[in-house]
Design a protein around this motif. Structure first.
Motif, PDB file in Angstrom:
ATOM      1  N   ASN A   1     -35.201 -14.370 -28.507  1.00 46.81           N
ATOM      2  CA  ASN A   1     -34.011 -13.927 -28.312  1.00 46.81           C
ATOM      3  C   ASN A   1     -34.836 -12.483 -29.226  1.00 46.81           C
ATOM      4  O   ASN A   1     -34.445 -11.104 -28.726  1.00 46.81           O
ATOM      5  CB  ASN A   1     -32.679 -13.717 -29.039  1.00 46.81           C
ATOM      6  N   ASP A   2     -35.442 -13.109 -29.975  1.00 50.37           N
ATOM      7  CA  ASP A   2     -36.777 -11.947 -31.333  1.00 50.37           C
ATOM      8  C   ASP A   2     -37.570 -11.610 -30.109  1.00 50.37           C
ATOM      9  O   ASP A   2     -38.380 -10.117 -30.625  1.00 50.37           O
ATOM     10  CB  ASP A   2     -36.861 -12.678 -32.429  1.00 50.37           C
TER      11      ASP A   2
ATOM     12  N   THR B   1     -36.157  -8.553 -27.802  1.00 54.46           N
ATOM     13  CA  THR B   1     -36.265  -7.721 -28.456  1.00 54.46           C
ATOM     14  C   THR B   1     -37.193  -6.961 -28.879  1.00 54.46           C
ATOM     15  O   THR B   1     -37.825  -5.637 -28.806  1.00 54.46           O
ATOM     16  CB  THR B   1     -35.273  -7.701 -29.879  1.00 54.46           C
TER      17      THR B   1
ATOM     18  N   THR C   1     -31.456 -11.085 -37.385  1.00 57.61           N
ATOM     19  CA  THR C   1     -33.208 -11.814 -37.697  1.00 57.61           C
ATOM     20  C   THR C   1     -33.416 -11.376 -37.095  1.00 57.61           C
ATOM     21  O   THR C   1     -35.438 -11.556 -36.369  1.00 57.61           O
ATOM     22  CB  THR C   1     -33.144 -13.136 -37.358  1.00 57.61           C
ATOM     23  N   THR C   2     -33.126  -9.806 -36.013  1.00 55.05           N
ATOM     24  CA  THR C   2     -34.327  -9.286 -34.984  1.00 55.05           C
ATOM     25  C   THR C   2     -35.420  -8.348 -35.721  1.00 55.05           C
ATOM     26  O   THR C   2     -36.433  -8.064 -34.652  1.00 55.05           O
ATOM     27  CB  THR C   2     -32.881  -7.882 -34.654  1.00 55.05           C
TER      28      THR C   2
ATOM     29  N   ALA D   1     -39.962 -10.604 -35.189  1.00 50.12           N
ATOM     30  CA  ALA D   1     -40.957 -10.420 -34.060  1.00 50.12           C
ATOM     31  C   ALA D   1     -41.285  -9.574 -34.157  1.00 50.12           C
ATOM     32  O   ALA D   1     -42.282  -8.712 -34.576  1.00 50.12           O
ATOM     33  CB  ALA D   1     -39.860 -10.889 -32.704  1.00 50.12           C
ATOM     34  N   THR D   2     -40.062  -8.093 -34.200  1.00 54.43           N
ATOM     35  CA  THR D   2     -41.006  -6.943 -34.619  1.00 54.43           C
ATOM     36  C   THR D   2     -41.445  -6.246 -35.631  1.00 54.43           C
ATOM     37  O   THR D   2     -42.659  -5.828 -35.881  1.00 54.43           O
ATOM     38  CB  THR D   2     -40.132  -5.718 -34.667  1.00 54.43           C
TER      39      THR D   2
ATOM     40  N   GLU E   1     -45.024 -11.148 -30.126  1.00 52.91           N
ATOM     41  CA  GLU E   1     -44.042 -11.146 -29.352  1.00 52.91           C
ATOM     42  C   GLU E   1     -44.388 -12.657 -27.941  1.00 52.91           C
ATOM     43  O   GLU E   1     -43.008 -13.490 -28.111  1.00 52.91           O
ATOM     44  CB  GLU E   1     -44.142  -9.965 -27.780  1.00 52.91           C
TER      45      GLU E   1
END
Length: 268
Positions: free
Chosen positions: A17-18, A21, A167-168, A171-172, A192
């Motif tokens: 999911n991260d 996003t 926790t988004t 990854a960003t 990603e």
């Protein structure tokens, strides 16, 4: 320990999911900086992706009915990973990295933007990402609904929502750090891919089963088994002069014994 399978799924979902996003956050930035698109091209880019994203909801349901939630996740997230990597091979002067393109070549259409082959092919690739990433969001919710125990469904969906928002930054943040370290947007966006692949890897340890435990000491585990029997039916006329063949046309159903009873399959 009775809900270890759900916990493993939530961990896997946290990572992929991260990754999804990050794809949504940096996709437009990468497109704009790579092809030097201004506000109007980016507006058209966003509108088109939104239209294709709607199709992802239908695709997610179709995949879920035929492959189950776990199989659907592998296709939607795996497809997002593959097409995401393909976008990194596009540039104004090249297609899929190895095919050179003459930037001084005549435009392929009369539009003020999206008038070169690299731009058009790039847009086609990200359209697939829009469809698959929407399907991935839909399949991930269905997967939890299939494996979470009914009496704790609210709690697990709360954890699902928490893990998807708290926790988004992972990854960003990884993309930002890797980009700053390498001075390359392409290399930075590989973060990603790492998160998507890590989430998919953890999905191999998730089973389509549901556990139930109560204070009386009962521990029950329900495992989903998807069957799709293939049938070939031949009807022959009484005088043996004609015959017709027909195969099964029903897709596997995401329901259990109650479906068998409702269709009276046992009686036939």
């Amino acid at each position: 320990k009775h809900y270890r399978n759900v916990g493993m799924y939530l961990l896997a979902r946290l990572f992929f999911n991260d990754g999804m996003t990050a794809v949504l956050v940096f996709g437009g930035i990468y497109a704009s900086s790579t092809f030097h698109w201004g506000p109007v091209p980016m507006l058209a880019y966003g509108i088109e992706l939104s239209i294709f994203a709607v199709l992802g909801g239908f695709l997610g349901g179709w995949l879920d009915n035929r492959l189950g939630s776990k199989g659907a996740i592998f296709i939607s997230i795996g497809g997002t990973t593959i097409f995401g990597l393909l976008t990194l091979t596009m540039a104004p002067d090249r297609i899929f990295w190895f095919i050179p393109y003459d930037v001084t070549a005549p435009h392929i259409n009369s539009l003020p933007f999206l008038n070169t082959w690299p731009e058009v092919i790039f847009l086609m690739v990200v359209n697939f990402i829009a469809v698959l990433i929407t399907a991935g969001y839909a399949n991930s919710r269905t997967m939890l609904a299939r494996i979470a125990p009914p009496e704790k469904m609210t709690e697990f969906f709360g954890l699902y929502s928490l893990s998807g928002t708290s926790t988004t930054f992972l990854a960003t943040g990884a993309v930002s750090v890797l980009t700053a370290f390498s001075h390359s947007q392409r290399i930075g966006l590989l973060a990603e891919t790492f998160f998507l692949v890590l989430g998919l890897g953890l999905m191999f340890f998730v089973k389509e089963e549901r556990s139930y435990a109560n204070t009386d000491g009962s521990v029950i585990s329900q495992t989903a088994v998807r069957s799709w029997p293939l049938m070939q039916i031949t009807a022959i006329s009484a005088d043996m002069s004609d015959f017709q063949n027909r195969g099964n046309v029903a897709a596997p159903m995401g329901r259990g014994w109650e479906y068998v009873l409702s269709r009276d399959l046992a009686g036939h």
